[in-house]
Design an enzyme around this catalytic site. Structure first.
Site, PDB file in Angstrom:
ATOM      1  N   SER A 116       0.807  -1.216   0.000  1.00 40.42           N
ATOM      2  CA  SER A 116       0.000   0.000   0.000  1.00 40.42           C
ATOM      3  C   SER A 116       0.841   1.268   0.000  1.00 40.42           C
ATOM      4  O   SER A 116       1.613   1.500  -0.921  1.00 40.42           O
ATOM      5  CB  SER A 116      -0.956  -0.038   1.183  1.00 40.42           C
ATOM      6  OG  SER A 116      -1.864   1.020   1.099  1.00 40.42           O
ATOM      7  N   HIS A 117       0.736   2.046   1.054  1.00 43.02           N
ATOM      8  CA  HIS A 117       1.393   3.353   1.113  1.00 43.02           C
ATOM      9  C   HIS A 117       2.829   3.259   1.624  1.00 43.02           C
ATOM     10  O   HIS A 117       3.503   4.272   1.722  1.00 43.02           O
ATOM     11  CB  HIS A 117       0.576   4.270   2.022  1.00 43.02           C
ATOM     12  CG  HIS A 117       0.290   3.622   3.341  1.00 43.02           C
ATOM     13  ND1 HIS A 117      -0.625   2.604   3.477  1.00 43.02           N
ATOM     14  CD2 HIS A 117       0.848   3.804   4.552  1.00 43.02           C
ATOM     15  CE1 HIS A 117      -0.628   2.198   4.739  1.00 43.02           C
ATOM     16  NE2 HIS A 117       0.250   2.903   5.410  1.00 43.02           N
ATOM     17  N   ASP A 280      -2.669   6.475  -3.191  1.00 46.58           N
ATOM     18  CA  ASP A 280      -1.506   5.803  -2.610  1.00 46.58           C
ATOM     19  C   ASP A 280      -0.961   4.717  -3.527  1.00 46.58           C
ATOM     20  O   ASP A 280      -1.421   4.559  -4.669  1.00 46.58           O
ATOM     21  CB  ASP A 280      -1.854   5.229  -1.230  1.00 46.58           C
ATOM     22  CG  ASP A 280      -2.774   4.029  -1.311  1.00 46.58           C
ATOM     23  OD1 ASP A 280      -3.569   3.957  -2.276  1.00 46.58           O
ATOM     24  OD2 ASP A 280      -2.713   3.155  -0.419  1.00 46.58           O
ATOM     25  N   ASP A 282      -1.253   1.493  -3.923  1.00 50.40           N
ATOM     26  CA  ASP A 282      -2.126   0.518  -4.575  1.00 50.40           C
ATOM     27  C   ASP A 282      -3.478   1.111  -4.987  1.00 50.40           C
ATOM     28  O   ASP A 282      -4.378   0.371  -5.386  1.00 50.40           O
ATOM     29  CB  ASP A 282      -2.333  -0.710  -3.677  1.00 50.40           C
ATOM     30  CG  ASP A 282      -2.992  -0.370  -2.347  1.00 50.40           C
ATOM     31  OD1 ASP A 282      -2.761   0.747  -1.839  1.00 50.40           O
ATOM     32  OD2 ASP A 282      -3.728  -1.212  -1.816  1.00 50.40           O
ATOM     33  N   ASP A 284      -5.995   2.624  -3.394  1.00 45.88           N
ATOM     34  CA  ASP A 284      -7.253   2.593  -2.648  1.00 45.88           C
ATOM     35  C   ASP A 284      -7.452   3.827  -1.768  1.00 45.88           C
ATOM     36  O   ASP A 284      -8.552   4.064  -1.281  1.00 45.88           O
ATOM     37  CB  ASP A 284      -7.401   1.289  -1.844  1.00 45.88           C
ATOM     38  CG  ASP A 284      -6.243   1.000  -0.920  1.00 45.88           C
ATOM     39  OD1 ASP A 284      -5.296   1.825  -0.857  1.00 45.88           O
ATOM     40  OD2 ASP A 284      -6.264  -0.052  -0.256  1.00 45.88           O
ATOM     41  N   ARG A 285      -6.401   4.632  -1.576  1.00 43.55           N
ATOM     42  CA  ARG A 285      -6.569   5.832  -0.744  1.00 43.55           C
ATOM     43  C   ARG A 285      -6.690   7.082  -1.614  1.00 43.55           C
ATOM     44  O   ARG A 285      -6.218   7.093  -2.755  1.00 43.55           O
ATOM     45  CB  ARG A 285      -5.355   6.032   0.162  1.00 43.55           C
ATOM     46  CG  ARG A 285      -5.162   4.933   1.151  1.00 43.55           C
ATOM     47  CD  ARG A 285      -4.031   5.265   2.084  1.00 43.55           C
ATOM     48  NE  ARG A 285      -3.917   4.213   3.085  1.00 43.55           N
ATOM     49  CZ  ARG A 285      -3.383   4.385   4.276  1.00 43.55           C
ATOM     50  NH1 ARG A 285      -2.874   5.552   4.612  1.00 43.55           N
ATOM     51  NH2 ARG A 285      -3.320   3.389   5.122  1.00 43.55           N
ATOM     52  N   LYS A 379     -11.752   0.093  -0.522  1.00 45.59           N
ATOM     53  CA  LYS A 379     -11.794   1.535  -0.677  1.00 45.59           C
ATOM     54  C   LYS A 379     -11.237   1.867  -2.061  1.00 45.59           C
ATOM     55  O   LYS A 379     -10.494   1.075  -2.634  1.00 45.59           O
ATOM     56  CB  LYS A 379     -11.025   2.236   0.433  1.00 45.59           C
ATOM     57  CG  LYS A 379      -9.593   1.788   0.659  1.00 45.59           C
ATOM     58  CD  LYS A 379      -9.065   2.419   1.934  1.00 45.59           C
ATOM     59  CE  LYS A 379      -7.597   2.119   2.157  1.00 45.59           C
ATOM     60  NZ  LYS A 379      -7.389   0.987   3.072  1.00 45.59           N
TER      61      LYS A 379
HETATM   62  C1  VG1 Z   1      -3.777   1.786   8.286  1.00 47.15           C
HETATM   63  C2  VG1 Z   1      -4.974   2.698   8.433  1.00 47.15           C
HETATM   64  C3  VG1 Z   1      -6.254   1.905   8.227  1.00 47.15           C
HETATM   65  C4  VG1 Z   1      -6.214   1.226   6.852  1.00 47.15           C
HETATM   66  C5  VG1 Z   1      -4.961   0.384   6.737  1.00 47.15           C
HETATM   67  C6  VG1 Z   1      -4.808  -0.223   5.366  1.00 47.15           C
HETATM   68  O1  VG1 Z   1      -3.804   0.772   9.259  1.00 47.15           O
HETATM   69  O2  VG1 Z   1      -4.967   3.325   9.694  1.00 47.15           O
HETATM   70  O3  VG1 Z   1      -7.352   2.770   8.341  1.00 47.15           O
HETATM   71  O4  VG1 Z   1      -7.339   0.418   6.678  1.00 47.15           O
HETATM   72  O5  VG1 Z   1      -3.813   1.186   6.994  1.00 47.15           O
HETATM   73  O6  VG1 Z   1      -4.771   0.756   4.375  1.00 47.15           O
HETATM   74  P1  VG1 Z   1      -2.958   0.839  10.626  1.00 47.15           P
HETATM   75  O7  VG1 Z   1      -3.187  -0.441  11.311  1.00 47.15           O
HETATM   76  O8  VG1 Z   1      -1.526   1.087  10.217  1.00 47.15           O
HETATM   77  O9  VG1 Z   1      -3.478   2.024  11.366  1.00 47.15           O
HETATM   78  V1  VG1 Z   1      -4.008   0.437   2.901  1.00 47.15           V
HETATM   79  O10 VG1 Z   1      -4.142   1.749   1.967  1.00 47.15           O
HETATM   80  O11 VG1 Z   1      -2.712  -0.326   3.394  1.00 47.15           O
HETATM   81  O12 VG1 Z   1      -4.847  -0.917   2.239  1.00 47.15           O
HETATM   82 CO    CO Z   2      -3.571   1.380   0.053  1.00 43.06          CO
END
Ligand code: VG1
Ligand code: CO
Length: 546
Positions: A116-117, A280, A282, A284-285, A379
């Site tokens: 992801s990010h 981000d 992937d 989704d953000r 998302k």
């Molecule tokens: C973070 C965010 C959460 C989100 C998750 C995955 O998790 O706070 O809201 O669903 O990332 O997002 P954490 O446990 O680090 O707070 V992504 O864009 O990785 O699919």
């Molecule tokens: Co993501």
């Protein structure tokens, strides 16, 4: 071509394959350890129901390790009797587009390769996310079962075959498996065209309404190019950093004010653009910006909910909405006024799945720049961007004016998240456990000039299947509706990350527009004092403030 199944024996299972908030996320180096990736994939293929004879979807955000993982997964899927594996050209597939493909093709699951990010590259992170047949992140029952399987694994099966080029669409055979390489963007664009009025948005973007979109050298580049500059006719150059790179150009593909600061500066300090957005790694953000205006993600969900009927897909209204617990209650106020249900779930998109499948909610979101709807089960960054453009095209006003109007109708939830990243694990857990121990003695105590009404560790009973999830974050609910929440992140790979979520409500009558950090200053200070954050982490300021 002959191909044979190789059985590899493991001396001992890998102890650390427990999926976090969003799949298994580790350093790229860790994933390159011999048998590491293979072990986790084996656990998935042994655990997911319907693998033999079924269809799987696989793809990723283009980061370092993506193509190797697709090659491994294809050959392991063949060894496990998967009939059909769908992947995309160059293996580029955003998380929302993957969710759509799983649903469209009736796949038994999807495997999404992304951290992801988190930064990518040989020195960055890699990740494997498993989605179920509904297109959504696997529920805890499934990830727990995959983890349990990984802990007793004695070996894995893989077909020995040359790797297949993904440069162009086509069909290939690996033993009895058919590998289908399709265009990863087409189906997603078709879905978006069903949801929004492209003529209206195109009319806005073609007529002197400059916008800037930052793909951060991650997966949304090819999608945004065809969507914004192609179908919607925005000028060339609207999409920045459009080419996906294995290391995201050395950047941190996290669309927030810290990591997407170039875009933030363009919008918040300059006058060239009316609207700005970023996604981000992937896809989704989303981060939404107007001229001199940052839209807090919790507010974004509330605004989309309040104005949903302006988009064709939601013209008949919403069944209900949901937000993750740390997300501000801005959407709750709107839901109340609309007379629809509003659910509060733990952090992570997987908790929205049952509510969406049961038709109880139409929109949902998280404070962490995540917004989505029942069109898929993830998302969806570009969906949120299109939704905002749809509102702007209908209202013909500015982002700042939409926000001011919203707050004057519903009141304003001042909101901020403070992240303390890469804290030594024992220190972070020491801080958290101490605070958890204090909770029973806190009710009724004073905090930032208010009284603490409730102090608890959030737990959630899924209203659809009755499953219970505990330990989801320490909450202080104050008597004036303000809140402070403490959580430890489940997506980091270095040490631990402490997230402090701060929120305070001002009614429409009490409006005094100010910087959220100022509006929340007393809560911020009291949170530090109670949790001994500076003292115990040695960090004077948070790493990221949103
Ligand atoms: C973070 C965010 C959460 C989100 C998750 C995955 O998790 O706070 O809201 O669903 O990332 O997002 P954490 O446990 O680090 O707070 V992504 O864009 O990785 O699919
Ligand atoms: Co993501």
């Amino acid at each position: 071509m002959t191909s044979s199944v190789l059985r590899v024996t493991l001396d001992q299972p890998f102890a650390d394959q427990k999926p976090g908030t969003s799949g298994l996320r580790k350093s790229s180096r860790q994933f390159e350890t011999p048998h590491y990736l293979e072990s986790f994939i084996e656990a998935i293929l042994r655990t997911v129901p319907g693998v033999a004879g079924g269809t799987l979807v696989v793809g990723g955000d283009g980061r370092y390790g993506n193509l190797r993982a697709i090659d491994v997964i294809s050959r392991m899927a063949a060894a496990h009797g998967v009939a059909r594996l769908i992947t995309t050209t160059d293996g580029i597939l955003s998380t929302p587009a993957a969710s759509n493909l799983i649903r469209k093709h009736g796949a038994v699951a999807g495997i999404i390769l992304s951290a992801s990010h988190n930064p990518g590259g040989p020195e960055g992170d890699f990740g494997v996310k498993v989605n179920g047949a509904n297109g959504g992140p696997a529920p805890e029952s499934l990830t727990d079962a995959i983890y349990a399987c990984s802990q007793t694994l004695d070996g894995y099966r893989i077909v020995e075959a040359p790797s297949i080029s993904l440069e162009a669409p086509g069909q290939h055979a690996i033993a009895a498996l058919t590998l289908e390489v399709i265009d990863g963007v087409d189906d997603y664009l078709a879905l978006m065209q069903q949801l929004f009025d492209f003529d209206q948005i195109g009319d806005l973007l073609r007529n002197n309404y400059p916008i800037a979109f930052d793909a951060m050298h991650a997966v949304t580049g090819p999608y945004a190019k065809r969507l914004l500059e192609g179908l919607l006719g925005a000028p060339k150059g609207t999409v920045r950093n459009a080419v996906p790179l294995e290391d995201f150009g050395g950047g941190h593909p996290d669309p927030n004010l810290t990591y997407a600061h170039e875009l933030a500066e363009l919008l918040l300090q300059g006058d060239d653009y009316r609207f700005g957005a970023a996604c981000d790694g992937d896809g989704d953000r989303n981060m939404i910006l107007g001229r001199r205006c940052f839209v807090n993600p919790s507010d974004s969900l509330a605004v989309l909910t309040a104005n949903a009927t302006l988009a064709p897909a939601y013209a008949d209204g919403l069944a209900g909405v949901a937000r993750s617990m740390p997300t501000s209650a801005a959407v709750d106020v709107v839901a109340k006024q609309l007379g629809i249900a509003c659910y509060e779930t733990p952090t992570g998109w997987k908790f929205f799945g049952n509510l969406l499948d049961a038709g109880r909610i139409t929109l949902c979101g998280e404070e962490s720049f995540g917004t989505g709807s029942n069109h898929i089960r993830e998302k969806d960054g570009l969906w949120a961007v299109l939704f905002w453009l749809q509102l702007l095209a209908r209202k013909r006003t500015s982002v700042a004016a939409i926000m001011a109007d919203h707050w004057s109708r519903f009141g304003r939830h001042y909101y901020s998240r403070h992240d303390y990243e890469a804290i030594a694990s024992d220190r972070a857990h020491g801080l958290y456990d101490r605070l958890k121990g204090l909770l029973p003695s806190l009710a009724g105590e004073r905090f930032a000039g208010r009284a603490i009404a409730t102090a608890d560790d959030f737990s959630y009973t899924d209203p659809v299947d009755g499953s219970l999830t505990t330990g989801q974050g320490l909450r202080l609910l104050l008597d004036d509706g303000s809140r402070v929440v403490f959580r430890l992140s489940g997506t980091g790979t270095q040490g631990a990350t402490l997230r402090v979520y701060l929120e305070s409500y001002v009614s429409p009558e009490g409006q005094l527009q100010q910087d959220p950090q100022l509006a929340l200053a007393d809560l911020i200070q009291a949170a530090d004092q109670l949790a001994e954050i500076k003292l115990r982490t040695g960090m004077g300021v948070p790493t990221v403030i949103t």
